[in-house]
Design an enzyme around this catalytic site. Structure first.
Site, PDB file in Angstrom:
ATOM      1  N   CYS A 182      -9.321  13.060  -2.896  1.00 33.92           N
ATOM      2  CA  CYS A 182      -9.634  12.336  -3.801  1.00 33.92           C
ATOM      3  C   CYS A 182     -11.184  12.467  -4.425  1.00 33.92           C
ATOM      4  CB  CYS A 182      -9.242  10.817  -3.470  1.00 33.92           C
ATOM      5  SG  CYS A 182      -7.386  10.845  -3.328  1.00 33.92           S
TER       6      CYS A 182
ATOM      7  N   HIS B 250     -12.254   6.301  -8.650  1.00 35.91           N
ATOM      8  CA  HIS B 250     -10.760   6.874  -8.342  1.00 35.91           C
ATOM      9  C   HIS B 250      -9.665   6.186  -8.620  1.00 35.91           C
ATOM     10  CE1 HIS B 250      -7.768   9.300  -6.467  1.00 35.91           C
ATOM     11  NE2 HIS B 250      -7.985   8.433  -5.604  1.00 35.91           N
TER      12      HIS B 250
ATOM     13  N   ASN C 213      -1.663   8.015  -8.912  1.00 36.38           N
ATOM     14  CA  ASN C 213      -2.910   8.665  -8.056  1.00 36.38           C
ATOM     15  C   ASN C 213      -2.682  10.170  -8.362  1.00 36.38           C
ATOM     16  OD1 ASN C 213      -4.628   9.583  -6.283  1.00 36.38           O
ATOM     17  ND2 ASN C 213      -4.390   8.021  -4.798  1.00 36.38           N
TER      18      ASN C 213
HETATM   19  N1  COA Z   1       9.497  -0.015  -2.387  1.00 31.75           N
HETATM   20  C1  COA Z   1       9.623  -1.179  -1.421  1.00 31.75           C
HETATM   21  N2  COA Z   1       9.390  -1.554  -0.277  1.00 31.75           N
HETATM   22  C2  COA Z   1       8.360  -0.866   0.133  1.00 31.75           C
HETATM   23  C3  COA Z   1       7.876   0.401  -0.542  1.00 31.75           C
HETATM   24  C4  COA Z   1       8.448   0.599  -1.579  1.00 31.75           C
HETATM   25  N3  COA Z   1       7.957   1.636  -2.473  1.00 31.75           N
HETATM   26  N4  COA Z   1       6.908   0.961   0.460  1.00 31.75           N
HETATM   27  C5  COA Z   1       6.963   0.172   1.574  1.00 31.75           C
HETATM   28  N5  COA Z   1       7.561  -1.050   1.199  1.00 31.75           N
HETATM   29  C6  COA Z   1       8.114  -2.101   2.515  1.00 31.75           C
HETATM   30  C7  COA Z   1       7.590  -1.604   3.688  1.00 31.75           C
HETATM   31  O1  COA Z   1       8.699  -0.788   4.411  1.00 31.75           O
HETATM   32  C8  COA Z   1       7.397  -2.984   4.376  1.00 31.75           C
HETATM   33  O2  COA Z   1       8.363  -3.377   4.850  1.00 31.75           O
HETATM   34  P1  COA Z   1       8.700  -4.401   6.163  1.00 31.75           P
HETATM   35  O3  COA Z   1       7.965  -5.590   5.978  1.00 31.75           O
HETATM   36  O4  COA Z   1      10.108  -4.706   6.240  1.00 31.75           O
HETATM   37  O5  COA Z   1       8.272  -3.268   7.047  1.00 31.75           O
HETATM   38  C9  COA Z   1       6.790  -3.759   3.120  1.00 31.75           C
HETATM   39  O6  COA Z   1       7.221  -3.102   2.147  1.00 31.75           O
HETATM   40  C10 COA Z   1       5.439  -3.949   3.288  1.00 31.75           C
HETATM   41  O7  COA Z   1       4.879  -2.608   3.556  1.00 31.75           O
HETATM   42  P2  COA Z   1       3.405  -2.422   3.799  1.00 31.75           P
HETATM   43  O8  COA Z   1       2.790  -1.282   3.989  1.00 31.75           O
HETATM   44  O9  COA Z   1       2.761  -3.774   4.654  1.00 31.75           O
HETATM   45  O10 COA Z   1       2.815  -2.870   2.280  1.00 31.75           O
HETATM   46  P3  COA Z   1       1.437  -2.839   1.604  1.00 31.75           P
HETATM   47  O11 COA Z   1       1.479  -4.422   1.002  1.00 31.75           O
HETATM   48  O12 COA Z   1       0.462  -2.217   2.573  1.00 31.75           O
HETATM   49  O13 COA Z   1       1.585  -1.889   0.440  1.00 31.75           O
HETATM   50  C11 COA Z   1       0.710   0.445  -0.126  1.00 31.75           C
HETATM   51  C12 COA Z   1       1.879  -0.397   0.821  1.00 31.75           C
HETATM   52  C13 COA Z   1       0.986   1.742   0.146  1.00 31.75           C
HETATM   53  C14 COA Z   1       1.307   0.049  -1.561  1.00 31.75           C
HETATM   54  C15 COA Z   1      -0.662  -0.049   0.295  1.00 31.75           C
HETATM   55  O14 COA Z   1      -0.781  -0.282   1.371  1.00 31.75           O
HETATM   56  C16 COA Z   1      -1.603   0.611  -0.308  1.00 31.75           C
HETATM   57  O15 COA Z   1      -1.986   0.598  -1.809  1.00 31.75           O
HETATM   58  N6  COA Z   1      -2.532   1.329   0.306  1.00 31.75           N
HETATM   59  C17 COA Z   1      -3.664   2.151  -0.358  1.00 31.75           C
HETATM   60  C18 COA Z   1      -2.894   3.373  -0.659  1.00 31.75           C
HETATM   61  C19 COA Z   1      -3.797   4.240  -1.305  1.00 31.75           C
HETATM   62  O16 COA Z   1      -4.518   3.615  -2.185  1.00 31.75           O
HETATM   63  N7  COA Z   1      -3.797   5.586  -1.132  1.00 31.75           N
HETATM   64  C20 COA Z   1      -4.526   6.526  -1.834  1.00 31.75           C
HETATM   65  C21 COA Z   1      -5.774   6.458  -1.395  1.00 31.75           C
HETATM   66  S1  COA Z   1      -6.718   7.802  -2.069  1.00 31.75           S
END
Ligand code: COA
Length: 337
Positions: free
Chosen positions: A119, A264, A294
């Site tokens: 990134c 980014h 992204n």
């Molecule tokens: N659709 C529905 N549910 C989903 C899902 C999806 N696409 N992805 C994950 N879940 C579920 C998980 O399984 C979890 O279920 P559980 O509570 O039963 O275990 C629940 O949603 C919450 O998951 P969690 O990982 O705690 O969610 P979050 O709020 O952290 O959101 C991201 C997940 C990936 C959106 C978030 O962590 C994020 O944006 N992180 C940064 C990622 C990023 O910017 N990456 C690029 C960097 S360059």
């Protein structure tokens, strides 16, 4: 012998971007995995992303982006002295995508280097261009940020946390020498390799033995990008403001001097958190993640290209770029347009 570093100034003389035509909506994603449009929009701000068709690589996406950037700069392939191609998803393991682009677009027998800083690839590329122009070695450098992430996504419920985030796309910028009082003021680069496995793609791997990818690896999904979303989020919302303040301080600028911050495009909630932590206004911060997701090294040059096209940038404006991603690697740059 006394070495005098030149005071050569350099600026972005042209921008361009290209997204593959295939739109993949959240609705479509919900056909492949257990997810909903509502969940994706609430957690990431993404409405849709673009996917290539099979056979299309980052070097192909880079062609229209480069043509647009060359036109904007009033240059042709003959004027370009060097290619820097930032991608974490190169067409091939070897050779680099810059080499492919050189041939596809008929550049001269100039140097071409791939930069793999995920990134932060575009900003690392910018800092490399900076050094070549400062020393007087090159006059015009083509800098690309392009990715095909779709083929590294696990499009099942198992991979849903990562698969909904990433998309394909390319942006290009021409970096040129100038005598005017404008240009790129500074670049700032960082990494912390303790977090390699929080966002990585493990296979194929040259250290895994023969062959570089096995049936077992494939079965375990090691060919997919793996992300610990929570950990990435936690670090991103600290590192982004930190590296933006670093860039402002280095140039004696205040947050109100920022005409546009182009972060980014990782996740809308990350961008909103940066904005809040730094006390920036809505019109100071660019966000286009709802349209493209992204696109890793592509996001900053795509967002910049769009901002220029939409007339949001005028000569003399202060622009700040900032990135955070796999590595972890993060970076920033300040530009007087
Ligand atoms: N659709 C529905 N549910 C989903 C899902 C999806 N696409 N992805 C994950 N879940 C579920 C998980 O399984 C979890 O279920 P559980 O509570 O039963 O275990 C629940 O949603 C919450 O998951 P969690 O990982 O705690 O969610 P979050 O709020 O952290 O959101 C991201 C997940 C990936 C959106 C978030 O962590 C994020 O944006 N992180 C940064 C990622 C990023 O910017 N990456 C690029 C960097 S360059």
């Amino acid at each position: 012998v006394e070495i005098v570093f030149s005071k050569v100034k350099w600026y972005i003389s042209g921008t361009g971007f290209y997204l593959p035509p295939r739109v993949v909506s959240n609705e479509e994603m919900s056909k492949y995995m257990d997810t909903t449009d509502k969940w994706i929009q609430e957690r990431t701000g993404i409405k849709e992303r673009r996917y290539v068709d099979p056979g299309v690589g980052p070097s192909d996406l880079a062609i229209p982006a480069t043509e647009q950037a060359l036109n904007a700069a009033g240059l042709t392939v003959k004027d370009i002295d060097f290619i820097i191609f930032a991608t974490s998803t190169p067409d091939y393991y070897a050779p680099g995508s810059g080499c492919l682009l050189q041939n596809k677009m008929g550049f001269g027998e100039i140097g071409a280097v791939d930069v793999r800083v995920q990134c932060s690839g575009f900003l690392y590329g910018l800092s490399i261009a900076e050094q070549y122009i400062r020393t007087g070695m090159f006059k015009h450098i083509l800098l690309i940020g392009a990715e095909v992430q779709s083929t590294a996504m696990n499009l099942t419920t198992e991979g849903r946390d990562t698969a909904i985030i990433f998309g394909d796309g390319a942006g290009a910028a021409i970096i040129s020498k100038t005598d005017e009082n404008r240009g790129i003021m500074s670049t700032h680069l960082h990494t912390d390799g303790r977090y390699v496995k929080e966002l990585w793609l493990e296979s194929p791997s040259s250290k895994s033995g023969h062959p570089r990818i096995t049936g077992k690896d494939l079965h375990e999904g090691k060919q997919y990008l793996q992300m610990n979303g929570k950990e990435v989020f936690r670090h991103a919302v600290t590192r982004f403001p930190e590296v933006i303040w670093e860039a402002l301080d280095a140039n004696n600028l205040k947050k109100d001097d920022i005409h546009l911050l182009i972060p980014h495009q990782a996740n809308l909630r990350i961008t909103q958190t940066i904005q809040k932590k730094m006390g920036l206004e809505n019109n100071q911060v660019i966000s286009n993640i709802h349209k493209y997701g992204n696109t890793t090294a592509g996001t900053i040059p795509i967002a910049l290209g769009e901002a220029v096209e939409e007339g949001k940038v005028s000569k003399g404006n202060i622009l700040v770029f900032a990135s955070f991603g796999s590595g972890f690697s993060w970076a920033s740059a300040v530009v007087k347009w």
